[in-house]
Design an enzyme around this catalytic site. Structure first.
Site, mmCIF file in Angstrom:
data_model
loop_
_atom_site.group_PDB
_atom_site.id
_atom_site.type_symbol
_atom_site.label_atom_id
_atom_site.label_comp_id
_atom_site.label_asym_id
_atom_site.label_seq_id
_atom_site.Cartn_x
_atom_site.Cartn_y
_atom_site.Cartn_z
ATOM 1 C CE LYS A 126 -3.936 2.187 2.219
ATOM 2 N NZ LYS A 126 -3.347 3.541 2.157
ATOM 3 C CE LYS A 301 -5.756 -4.265 -5.254
ATOM 4 N NZ LYS A 301 -5.154 -3.606 -6.442
ATOM 5 C CB CYS A 422 -22.064 30.964 20.543
ATOM 6 S SG CYS A 422 -22.785 29.382 21.050
#
Length: 584
Positions: A126, A301, A422
């Site tokens: 990979k 695979k 807030c």
């Protein structure tokens, strides 16, 4: 008529055209021998002489310059931008496995899905690079595109043509009418080190790791810059195909790729069952430090292509393949502070501010602590020495405390009672692990994240609407909901700090362009909790039109119900308020 056919017809009519074709063939053959086979057959000076001869012919007779000409590898004039490419077949990502139990579960699912006792797997590395699609028509490279969001990517053909390891024409007497090759563009470790030395010597920015360098090189609008970067390529898969029958197995397909002149990594094998997968994983992990390129795992695979087709796909990943990631790289560092971040859905996440530490190729300064329960479970205090890792080599995470710090009263973390942005009440509903700001889009932090989610490539896709611009728009109270974006004009944007008029025009044009989207992308862009890309597509197929979906929203709000089931009634009420704010 194909490119190759057109070239052959014209060049056979005159000796100059014939000579150009001969030079192209010879230069491509020698380039493959040098850059792929590592077996040069002629001196560099002779290659340069042949190259200059072809270059002179093409300059004198521009009609003879073909798509497979080696002279295209030097790059051309800068582009204004990258065009969008829709992939013929989606470029799907792989599911990940980290533990041996996950690997065994994958093998079990495959065997049960095929109703067989043993499965042969093609096993590969990979690579830590950039996924790429190469399209060949009649053997000639005609298009190269990045993976993008899997459905669409960027057209980087001009840049990819400069990568000498990639053949501009396949070595086949009977090439397929269409062959889409999937693979990875990467930089070898040695080349990366040399590139960074060169960048430093010229006073330019250095790259953090080879993957970033490869990605940055491919996204240069000036292909002449890409041509100077020593990029490599490995083919590992196939997309759309026409005019040829593929070999019966994945391993044989890669062997066939090699005969076509495509670079294929030699570090691959075919193994049987979970035991074979585990052995390859262990052997590759031992060799990993000595490999000339970076990898972050191995890929398994199902070898038989007919079995791959039988297993099919689930969501955004194939059932027949999995990526087995190496254990995350870990380092020690000190927690300098614990702060909280407010996410798109109001989630309040504790974040450790760290003494900078280099982990897995990246300098890490922040790491998630997930939620208050995790902070307590791991018993993390400010000034503790902790083990930090990049989970899956991507997300920085505090794993555990290695050594407790002084641990005075002020070092203990407490979840704030009010949102730090807030000042709305922070609520944690019964049965939930996540505390949330109750402010909705009144909260500037939630507003910013909602806008970034709305504008991202996989959603509405507004190019140029990045983090800095969104921050200015929200801080200036110019944009309160995503709908406000479509009321912006050049004057609004030009009034912002450091926003040139041309840049403002580009953003306004991108916003206008984004109106032409799909219902699935629009639904996903709204950022409704529990509605990801897959659910958004399902909803789009069910309700088919914007009017149909809005009727669903209106009905859900009237009944105080949710579009999709949420875990608890308070959560549904919280989400219904957000839905009302977003679609208002």
């Amino acid at each position: 008529m194909s490119v190759g056919a057109a070239a052959g017809t014209e060049e056979s009519a005159d000796p100059i055209g014939l000579r150009a074709a001969q030079l192209r063939t010879e230069l491509l053959r020698h380039a493959h021998a040098y850059h792929v086979l590592d077996a040069p057959a002629i001196p560099d000076a002779e290659y340069d002489r042949l190259f200059r001869e072809l270059q002179a012919i093409e300059e004198a007779y521009p009609r003879l310059r073909q798509a497979d000409s080696p002279t295209l590898r030097v790059g051309g004039a800068p582009l204004a931008g990258f065009a969008t490419v829709t992939h013929r077949q989606p470029m799907l990502s792989l599911n990940n496995a980290f533990e041996m139990a996950e690997l065994e579960a994958f093998d079990k699912r495959v065997r049960e899905g095929l109703d067989v006792d043993l499965v042969d797997y093609a096993v590969e590395l990979k690579f830590d690079g950039l996924a790429m699609s190469l399209v060949y028509e009649n053997g000639v490279l005609v298009q190269a595109a990045t993976r993008g969001d899997g459905a669409t990517g960027e057209d980087v053909t001009a840049n990819v043509r400069t990568i000498r390891a990639i053949p501009l024409r396949l070595e086949s007497p009977a090439p397929p009418a269409l062959l889409e090759v999937r693979g990875e563009v990467l930089l070898f470790k040695e080349d990366f080190a040399a590139l960074n030395r060169q960048q430093a010597e010229t006073g330019e920015k250095t790259f953090v790791n080879p993957r970033n360098a490869a990605a940055g090189s491919l996204r240069q609008l000036d292909s002449r810059i890409t041509a100077r970067r020593p990029l490599k390529f490995f083919a590992y898969g196939v997309g759309a195909v026409d005019g040829v029958e593929l070999p019966p197995t994945h391993a044989q397909m890669l062997d066939w790729f090699a005969t076509l002149g495509l670079p294929v990594c030699a570090e691959r094998a075919v193994v049987g069952g979970a035991a074979g997968l585990a052995a390859f994983y262990a052997a590759t992990g031992a060799r990993r430090p000595g490999l000339p390129y970076d990898i972050d795992g191995v890929v398994y695979k199902v070898n038989r292509l007919d079995w791959q087709r039988a297993l099919g796909f689930v969501s955004r990943a194939p059932r027949f393949a999995v990526a087995h990631k190496f254990p995350a790289q870990e380092e020690l560092t000190v927690v300098e502070d614990i702060e909280v971040q407010v996410g798109r859905t109001g989630a309040i996440t504790p974040v450790a501010r760290l003494t900078p530490v280099f982990v897995g190729g990246v300098t890490v300064t922040n790491a998630t602590l997930h939620n208050e329960d995790e902070v307590r479970r791991k018993d993390v205090w400010r000034r503790d020495t902790v083990i930090v890792r990049r989970a899956g080599d991507v997300i920085p995470e505090v794993m555990m405390v290695s050594q407790a710090g002084p641990r005075e009263e002020g070092d203990y973390f407490r979840m704030p009672l009010r949102c730090p942005v807030c000042q709305s009440e922070v609520v944690r509903e019964e049965g939930e692990v996540i505390a949330r700001c109750s402010g909705g889009l009144f909260c500037a932090a939630q507003r910013k994240q909602a806008l970034l989610h709305f504008a991202q490539r996989r959603a509405i896709d507004i190019e140029g609407l990045g983090e800095k611009l969104v921050e200015q728009l929200v801080d200036a109270d110019v944009v309160r909901t995503p709908a406000d974006l479509y009321r912006l004009g050049v004057a609004n944007l030009s009034a912002l700090e450091r926003m040139a008029e041309k840049s403002a025009q580009n953003v306004v044009a991108a916003i206008e362009k984004s109106k032409n989207t799909t219902l699935a992308r629009f639904i996903f862009a709204l950022g409704i909790r529990h509605v990801g890309e897959v659910t958004a597509r399902d909803l789009a197929r069910r309700y088919r039109s914007f009017a149909g979906f809005m009727a669903l929203i209106a009905d859900a709000l009237a009944r105080r119900d949710a579009i999709v089931p949420a875990p608890a009634e308070p959560e549904r009420k919280f989400e219904l308020r957000r839905q009302r704010e977003i679609v208002a």
